[in-house]
Design a protein around this motif. Structure first.
Motif, PDB file in Angstrom:
ATOM      1  N   GLY A  60       6.117 100.490  62.779  1.00 47.27           N
ATOM      2  CA  GLY A  60       7.188 101.477  62.947  1.00 47.27           C
ATOM      3  C   GLY A  60       7.254 102.086  64.331  1.00 47.27           C
ATOM      4  O   GLY A  60       7.959 103.064  64.553  1.00 47.27           O
ATOM      5  N   TRP A  61       6.522 101.508  65.275  1.00 42.20           N
ATOM      6  CA  TRP A  61       6.522 102.030  66.650  1.00 42.20           C
ATOM      7  C   TRP A  61       7.831 101.689  67.353  1.00 42.20           C
ATOM      8  O   TRP A  61       8.267 102.414  68.241  1.00 42.20           O
ATOM      9  N   ILE A  62       8.424 100.552  66.966  1.00 40.57           N
ATOM     10  CA  ILE A  62       9.766 100.185  67.417  1.00 40.57           C
ATOM     11  C   ILE A  62      10.579  99.878  66.166  1.00 40.57           C
ATOM     12  O   ILE A  62      10.014  99.518  65.128  1.00 40.57           O
ATOM     13  N   ASN A  63      11.890 100.027  66.269  1.00 35.82           N
ATOM     14  CA  ASN A  63      12.733  99.695  65.116  1.00 35.82           C
ATOM     15  C   ASN A  63      13.295  98.284  65.294  1.00 35.82           C
ATOM     16  O   ASN A  63      13.062  97.632  66.316  1.00 35.82           O
ATOM     17  N   GLN A  64      14.010  97.804  64.287  1.00 36.16           N
ATOM     18  CA  GLN A  64      14.523  96.428  64.315  1.00 36.16           C
ATOM     19  C   GLN A  64      15.443  96.193  65.504  1.00 36.16           C
ATOM     20  O   GLN A  64      15.369  95.142  66.153  1.00 36.16           O
ATOM     21  N   GLN A  65      16.290  97.135  65.825  1.00 39.95           N
ATOM     22  CA  GLN A  65      17.209  96.983  66.959  1.00 39.95           C
ATOM     23  C   GLN A  65      16.439  96.872  68.277  1.00 39.95           C
ATOM     24  O   GLN A  65      16.759  96.025  69.120  1.00 39.95           O
ATOM     25  N   GLU A  66      15.418  97.702  68.458  1.00 43.60           N
ATOM     26  CA  GLU A  66      14.603  97.644  69.679  1.00 43.60           C
ATOM     27  C   GLU A  66      13.855  96.310  69.756  1.00 43.60           C
ATOM     28  O   GLU A  66      13.779  95.683  70.817  1.00 43.60           O
ATOM     29  N   TYR A  67      13.311  95.874  68.625  1.00 41.21           N
ATOM     30  CA  TYR A  67      12.617  94.589  68.554  1.00 41.21           C
ATOM     31  C   TYR A  67      13.560  93.450  68.949  1.00 41.21           C
ATOM     32  O   TYR A  67      13.218  92.616  69.794  1.00 41.21           O
ATOM     33  N   ASP A  68      14.738  93.429  68.336  1.00 50.70           N
ATOM     34  CA  ASP A  68      15.708  92.375  68.625  1.00 50.70           C
ATOM     35  C   ASP A  68      16.104  92.382  70.103  1.00 50.70           C
ATOM     36  O   ASP A  68      16.250  91.320  70.708  1.00 50.70           O
ATOM     37  N   ASN A  69      16.267  93.560  70.659  1.00 51.99           N
ATOM     38  CA  ASN A  69      16.623  93.692  72.067  1.00 51.99           C
ATOM     39  C   ASN A  69      15.532  93.101  72.964  1.00 51.99           C
ATOM     40  O   ASN A  69      15.814  92.338  73.892  1.00 51.99           O
ATOM     41  N   ILE A  70      14.284  93.445  72.681  1.00 52.14           N
ATOM     42  CA  ILE A  70      13.165  92.941  73.489  1.00 52.14           C
ATOM     43  C   ILE A  70      13.071  91.424  73.361  1.00 52.14           C
ATOM     44  O   ILE A  70      12.978  90.709  74.366  1.00 52.14           O
ATOM     45  N   VAL A  71      13.093  90.911  72.148  1.00 56.19           N
ATOM     46  CA  VAL A  71      12.942  89.468  71.928  1.00 56.19           C
ATOM     47  C   VAL A  71      14.099  88.694  72.576  1.00 56.19           C
ATOM     48  O   VAL A  71      13.902  87.610  73.117  1.00 56.19           O
ATOM     49  N   SER A  72      15.294  89.275  72.565  1.00 56.06           N
ATOM     50  CA  SER A  72      16.441  88.589  73.177  1.00 56.06           C
ATOM     51  C   SER A  72      16.290  88.470  74.693  1.00 56.06           C
ATOM     52  O   SER A  72      16.927  87.619  75.311  1.00 56.06           O
ATOM     53  N   MET A  73      15.455  89.295  75.295  1.00 54.85           N
ATOM     54  CA  MET A  73      15.223  89.252  76.742  1.00 54.85           C
ATOM     55  C   MET A  73      14.177  88.219  77.143  1.00 54.85           C
ATOM     56  O   MET A  73      14.036  87.911  78.318  1.00 54.85           O
ATOM     57  N   LYS A  74      13.431  87.694  76.179  1.00 54.97           N
ATOM     58  CA  LYS A  74      12.390  86.714  76.498  1.00 54.97           C
ATOM     59  C   LYS A  74      13.015  85.422  77.020  1.00 54.97           C
ATOM     60  O   LYS A  74      14.026  84.976  76.523  1.00 54.97           O
ATOM     61  N   THR A  75      12.380  84.864  78.029  1.00 55.52           N
ATOM     62  CA  THR A  75      12.795  83.573  78.578  1.00 55.52           C
ATOM     63  C   THR A  75      11.672  82.561  78.339  1.00 55.52           C
ATOM     64  O   THR A  75      10.588  82.927  77.866  1.00 55.52           O
ATOM     65  N   ALA A  76      11.904  81.336  78.704  1.00 52.27           N
ATOM     66  CA  ALA A  76      10.899  80.290  78.514  1.00 52.27           C
ATOM     67  C   ALA A  76       9.612  80.586  79.289  1.00 52.27           C
ATOM     68  O   ALA A  76       8.535  80.138  78.904  1.00 52.27           O
TER      69      ALA A  76
END
Length: 86
Positions: A60-76
């Protein structure tokens, strides 16, 4: 005014690794300044493994929206999974 790099890394670590802070005010935390949100999320994407982020979400340190935002920024080039230790 530009965001200070040492605060970006500190905020990211405190949110995603230690659970000592939140992006926004909740759970008794005041949240980080909004101007840092994008840089902190980008730092997490570049430096943390998916299992670190999964744990932050589960705790619960980050919410689903924050998680999705971070993961969407990941590159190869960004770390996704911990290397197997032999």
């Amino acid at each position: 005014m530009a965001n200070l790099p040492f605060l970006v890394s500190t905020y990211s670590r405190n949110i995603n690794i230690f659970g000592k802070e939140r992006f926004t005010a909740r759970d008794g935390f005041k949240g980080i300044p909004e101007s840092y949100h994008s840089d902190v999320a980008g730092y997490a994407a570049r430096n943390y493994y998916i299992d670190d982020l999964d744990r932050a979400l589960a705790e619960g340190w980050i919410n689903q929206q924050e998680y999705d935002n971070i993961v969407s920024m990941k590159t190869a080039e960004d770390p996704a999974f911990r290397p197997v230790v032999k």
